[in-house]
Scaffold this motif. Structure first.
Motif, mmCIF file in Angstrom:
data_model
loop_
_atom_site.group_PDB
_atom_site.id
_atom_site.type_symbol
_atom_site.label_atom_id
_atom_site.label_comp_id
_atom_site.label_asym_id
_atom_site.label_seq_id
_atom_site.Cartn_x
_atom_site.Cartn_y
_atom_site.Cartn_z
ATOM 1 N N PRO B 286 51.539 34.628 38.249
ATOM 2 C CA PRO B 286 51.144 32.953 38.020
ATOM 3 C C PRO B 286 49.781 32.672 38.688
ATOM 4 C CG PRO B 286 53.181 33.241 39.469
ATOM 5 C CD PRO B 286 52.862 34.537 38.719
ATOM 6 N N PHE B 287 49.554 33.128 39.866
ATOM 7 C CA PHE B 287 48.550 32.618 40.799
ATOM 8 C C PHE B 287 47.249 33.433 40.182
ATOM 9 C CE2 PHE B 287 51.848 31.544 44.275
ATOM 10 C CZ PHE B 287 52.139 30.215 43.206
ATOM 11 N N LEU B 288 47.740 34.778 40.137
ATOM 12 C CA LEU B 288 46.491 35.508 39.741
ATOM 13 C C LEU B 288 45.761 35.358 38.393
ATOM 14 C CD1 LEU B 288 45.184 37.930 40.953
ATOM 15 C CD2 LEU B 288 46.614 39.502 39.448
ATOM 16 N N TRP B 289 46.530 34.773 37.621
ATOM 17 C CA TRP B 289 46.169 34.409 36.387
ATOM 18 C C TRP B 289 45.098 33.426 36.256
ATOM 19 C CZ3 TRP B 289 44.445 35.655 31.706
ATOM 20 C CH2 TRP B 289 44.379 34.725 30.803
ATOM 21 N N LYS B 290 45.642 32.291 37.042
ATOM 22 C CA LYS B 290 44.749 31.163 37.355
ATOM 23 C C LYS B 290 43.344 31.197 37.871
ATOM 24 C CE LYS B 290 46.257 26.611 37.319
ATOM 25 N NZ LYS B 290 46.533 25.285 38.168
ATOM 26 N N LEU B 291 43.659 32.354 39.129
ATOM 27 C CA LEU B 291 42.705 32.736 39.970
ATOM 28 C C LEU B 291 41.539 33.393 38.808
ATOM 29 C CD1 LEU B 291 41.237 33.246 42.596
ATOM 30 C CD2 LEU B 291 42.449 35.419 42.567
ATOM 31 N N LEU B 292 42.092 34.256 38.118
ATOM 32 C CA LEU B 292 41.073 34.896 36.991
ATOM 33 C C LEU B 292 40.312 33.933 36.119
ATOM 34 C CD1 LEU B 292 43.067 38.115 36.333
ATOM 35 C CD2 LEU B 292 41.118 38.068 37.659
ATOM 36 N N THR B 293 41.226 32.988 35.483
ATOM 37 C CA THR B 293 40.533 32.092 34.651
ATOM 38 C C THR B 293 39.345 31.246 35.366
ATOM 39 O OG1 THR B 293 42.340 30.314 34.917
ATOM 40 C CG2 THR B 293 42.221 31.727 32.912
ATOM 41 N N GLY B 294 39.705 30.824 36.697
ATOM 42 C CA GLY B 294 38.773 30.178 37.682
ATOM 43 C C GLY B 294 37.517 31.051 37.758
ATOM 44 N N VAL B 295 37.507 32.307 38.085
ATOM 45 C CA VAL B 295 36.571 33.014 38.265
ATOM 46 C C VAL B 295 35.664 33.436 36.790
ATOM 47 C CG1 VAL B 295 35.888 35.398 38.924
ATOM 48 C CG2 VAL B 295 37.482 34.537 40.247
#
Lengths: 278, 597
Positions: B286-295
């Motif tokens: 969950p968090f990693l995916w959001k982090l990746l879209t943010g980056v």
């Protein structure tokens, strides 16, 4: 009644402290920093970590400002500098940065709420009213900060350069002022102020990965209403923050939560210059 | 002639083919997808329609909106609230939909009123759109058991149709709204939107009602988003404050940026791709995916400001070279210039300025200026730098500028009107710095100038633009009539100035304000423009106010000269009188103090 007066004053002080970092960046760089909320959160986590490590809570505030400053310099170099010519894109990039920062915290510390130790606990008897000692301390810090920032802008070489860049960047560059350096230092300063503010307010509340968000919109509104001037930011914090406290106390806390946003939007609609004297 | 008919309908044919293909895909897709994916896609397709409206608002018109989710949420809550508390059935469903659309339209209009007015900054407008979902979320929280507060509403009666039916509804809605949006941005009205994005101020001074267009656009975008939200609530049977929140609003922006703003289809496909993917992946990480879209978002903004779609289209054009069908050949026709002649009718002068003053704080830029401009008169305004010449122009063309005094245009007091209203009264203004619309063609710029008088087709392009005779003269004199399909950024400086003048004339003003129209031009170009100006006053009865430093040019064409100095009128008279005056010589030579002493 007495404690409501103190609520008004200390809330205004907190809002002022939280908004200064945003104003510094907006004033000099003409950039609305959407990562401001994430910088506040960063400060909150610095306070939390310092608490875990057993560092004195008073030290966590300068520590947060130094870390924030360095972090700001890095961010400016990587993300902000390529976007000078595209201000609306810079807004988006800082927003994306905010998402990244809060996700990093969520991955590291989890979604949950953490608490930081307070430097001052309990209440003191001040002018006949029992009131939270730490909130009073924040009010004192806010006043000192206001003087320090006004002094920085009007008494130092950096302040003179920064004011020159605010008024006319092209001309300032023509006079040999390194505006890139001014911008870079400004972003660092703004980030440092935001982190320090985050560390300052965390003992009153708690820290979680999205802690900065509610403050973000209120600071935007205050800064837009006050234009680029610390005295008028103080004034705006007092008027809007005061109204917020009164509405929360006497009407409803939920309405109080949107007072600043609604009031500021209306003020700006009726007088686009807000409280600024320009 | 038949040739242009074919190219015009080509856009429509492409839209029709695209629409039919889209509908076929939507019709067939649910038979090939599993239940889980169909479920996800229904939500995604509805959100993609909202993203499409975000692209029109932000990509095309330049309104950076964080609040489109608010309207999606309004639609969803209209459905949830009506079905939960009032009743359920076909009649109630229609009533709820009507409420959803109506409330969204009203909220959008109010937001538009707050955010868009002449002089509001784009950042301020963005903050208002950011505040909207936050305020709405608070309202929902305060609604107690009526709105379900933070947990929302669920389990209300709804139509438990087959998944396929919901998929068809969502897909059909997306295809139809996107087709309409696609035609809109390719229409003449779409060019107006781009003009607002590129140069809002210039659009206002051409008489385009910028704020009203933005607000109306916002209202329609809100209604599309609200309908999508309504369908989503009816399908999912759950509404929650997250649907209103600005987290969703910014996600819509992120998808738009990643897909490629101002490409319309890019954001739609990005929304479908990313939202589907995040539904899959966010369960696993969950968090990693959001982090990746943010980056990914930050990287795209910094390194690929136009998003991913242009990469794909560039690839496409490598294999299928670009055909020039987009540029329809535009023909120029003559418009009757009756409006321009009105200045010479009657006894009232077209321009009357009384006791005009303008202060910036304690600085007085203009004080007690009285001036009358007659029809058929070319009035030169001269004076040293900083005398207040440009401020005078600004005060005449924008009612909010002056501090005191009154200005009448064709006997109508301009009051506190915004520039676009003053243009409507008959004022045309050219700027000291050439300001045009870089990505538009010459013909499109001219059409834009005619928007106030002729309007613009919403879903179509016309292949003619009717211009009054003087504008035609300018085009011919500068050779622009041969370059109608060139983009303006590729024109020479002289041609840009000529085009700017032609655009101002196309608005058919009776009072023409020209701020150094010949600066930086060659001698033949100056002569040509001078001749046109003389003709304008003689044959069309215009009143022209001309700021100019070149006294020879002023002498050659103007009837009367006004000398401005330190914000006041120093002298008025014929060119000869003024040039001979010692006072004026002193002012220009800088011996003013000695002269007074």
């Amino acid at each position: 009644m007495g404690s409501v007066t103190f609520d008004v004053l200390t809330t205004a002080a907190i809002l002022f402290v939280v908004s200064t970092g945003l104003m510094v960046i907006l004033g000099v760089m003409k950039l609305l920093n959407f990562a401001h909320g994430a910088f506040l959160t960063t400060g909150g986590y610095v306070a939390y970590m310092a608490g875990l490590a057993g560092v004195s809570p008073w030290l966590s505030i300068p520590l947060a400002s130094i870390l924030g400053f360095l972090f700001g310099l890095v961010v400016e170099r990587i993300v902000i500098r390529p976007l000078y010519q595209r201000p609306l894109d810079a807004i988006l990039a800082t927003w994306g940065l905010g998402i990244v920062i809060s996700q990093v915290f969520a991955l590291t510390f989890g979604r949950g709420v953490q608490f930081a130790p307070s430097p001052l606990s309990g209440t003191v008897d001040f002018l006949g009213v029992e009131y939270s000692a730490y909130r009073l301390a924040i009010a004192a810090i806010a006043i000192l900060l206001a003087f320090a920032l006004i002094g920085l802008l009007s008494l130092t070489r950096f302040g003179l350069n920064a004011r020159a860049v605010i008024v006319n960047e092209d001309l300032a560059r023509g006079l040999g002022i390194d505006s890139t350096k001014v911008r870079s230092l400004t972003f660092g300063l703004g980030a440092g102020l935001a982190c320090a503010a985050g560390a300052l307010i965390t003992p009153l509340l708690s820290v979680d990965p999205n802690m900065g968000l509610p403050w973000l919109v209120n600071s935007f509104m205050l800064v837009l209403v006050s234009g680029v001037s610390f005295p008028s930011l103080l004034f705006a914090s007092l008027v809007l923050g005061g109204t917020q406290v009164l509405v929360s106390t006497y009407v409803s806390p939920i309405l109080g939560g949107m007072t600043i946003v609604v009031l500021a939007a209306l003020i700006l609609r009726l007088n686009p210059k807000g409280f600024s004297r320009a | 002639m038949p040739d242009t008919n074919i190219t015009v309908s080509r856009t429509h044919r492409a839209a029709l083919i695209g629409c039919l293909i889209g509908l076929c895909v939507v019709a067939v897709a649910p038979f090939t997808l599993d239940i889980y994916l169909t479920n996800i896609l229904i939500r995604t397709l509805l959100l993609a329609a909202v993203v499409m409206t975000v692209d029109i608002l932000w990509g095309y018109t330049g309104i950076l909106t964080f609040g489109q989710s608010a309207f999606f949420g309004i639609g969803a809550y209209a459905c949830g609230l009506v079905f939960t508390h009032y009743g359920f059935g076909p009649g109630w469903a229609f009533a709820a939909l009507a409420i959803a659309l109506g409330v969204a339209a009203i909220v959008a209009a109010a937001t538009g009123w707050l955010a868009f007015f002449h002089g509001s900054s784009p950042i301020y407008a963005s903050i208002i759109t950011l505040a909207l979902p936050i305020v709405l979320t608070q309202v929902i929280y305060s609604g107690g058991s009526f709105t379900g507060s933070s947990s929302g509403l669920s389990g209300f009666p709804t139509y438990f149709w087959d998944l396929k039916v919901w998929f068809w509804i969502a897909g059909g809605f997306l295809v139809l709204t996107t087709t309409a949006g696609w035609l809109l941005v390719r229409s003449d009205f779409g060019r107006v939107l781009i003009a607002i994005r590129e140069n809002e101020d210039r659009s206002a001074y051409l008489g385009i009602p910028v704020s009203r267009i933005k607000t109306i656009l916002m209202v329609f975008a809100a209604m599309v988003a609200s309908a999508a939200g309504f369908a989503y609530a009816a399908f999912s049977n759950v509404v929650a404050p997250e649907l209103v929140g600005f987290q969703l609003g910014t996600e819509l922006l992120i998808w738009t940026a990643l897909g490629g703003r101002a490409t319309l289809l890019g954001p739609v496909f990005a929304a479908i791709g990313i939202d589907t993917m995040s539904s899959w992946l966010s369960g696993a990480m969950p968090f990693l995916w959001k982090l990746l879209t943010g980056v990914g978002f930050v990287v795209v903004i910094v390194a690929l400001p136009r998003g991913l779609a242009p990469l794909l289209t560039a690839l496409w054009h490598r294999f299928w070279p670009k055909s020039n069908s987009m540029f329809t050949e535009v023909k120029i026709t003559q418009a009757p210039a009756s409006r321009m002649l009105r200045a010479s009718f009657g006894d009232t002068p077209p321009l009357r300025i009384e006791h005009l003053s303008r202060r910036y704080g304690s600085l007085k830029v203009l004080s007690d200026v009285n001036l009358v401009g007659h029809g058929t008169e070319l009035l030169g305004v001269i004076g040293p730098n900083g005398a207040g010449k440009t401020t005078l122009m600004r005060c005449i063309s924008d009612g909010k500028e002056r501090t005191d005094g009154s200005i009448h245009i064709n006997n109508v007091e301009i009051g506190r009107c915004s520039p676009q209203r003053v243009v409507g009264l008959g004022v045309g203004r050219s700027f000291q710095n050439t300001s045009l619309f870089d990505t538009l063609t010459v013909a499109e710029c001219l059409k834009l100038a005619r928007y106030r008088l002729d309007g613009a087709k919403l879903f179509d392009r016309v292949d003619t633009v009717a211009l009054p005779q003087p504008a035609l003269d300018i085009l011919k004199a500068t050779g622009l009539d041969q370059k109608l399909s060139n983009e303006t950024r590729n024109l020479s400086h002289g041609m840009k100035r000529g085009l700017e003048l032609a655009m101002v004339l196309a608005t058919e003003p009776s009072v023409l304000l020209l701020d150094e129209p010949t600066a930086g031009l060659t001698r033949p170009e100056r002569m040509a423009i001078g001749e046109v100006l003389t003709r304008l006053t003689r044959d069309f009865g215009l009143c022209i106010i001309l700021i100019e430093h070149d006294l020879d040019f002023v002498r050659a064409i103007s009837n009367r000269v006004v000398v401005l100095h330190q914000g006041a009128i120093l002298m008025e008279g014929t060119v000869e009188e003024v040039v001979a005056s010692d006072l004026v010589k002193a002012v220009y030579a800088g011996h003013h103090e000695e002269e007074v002493a």
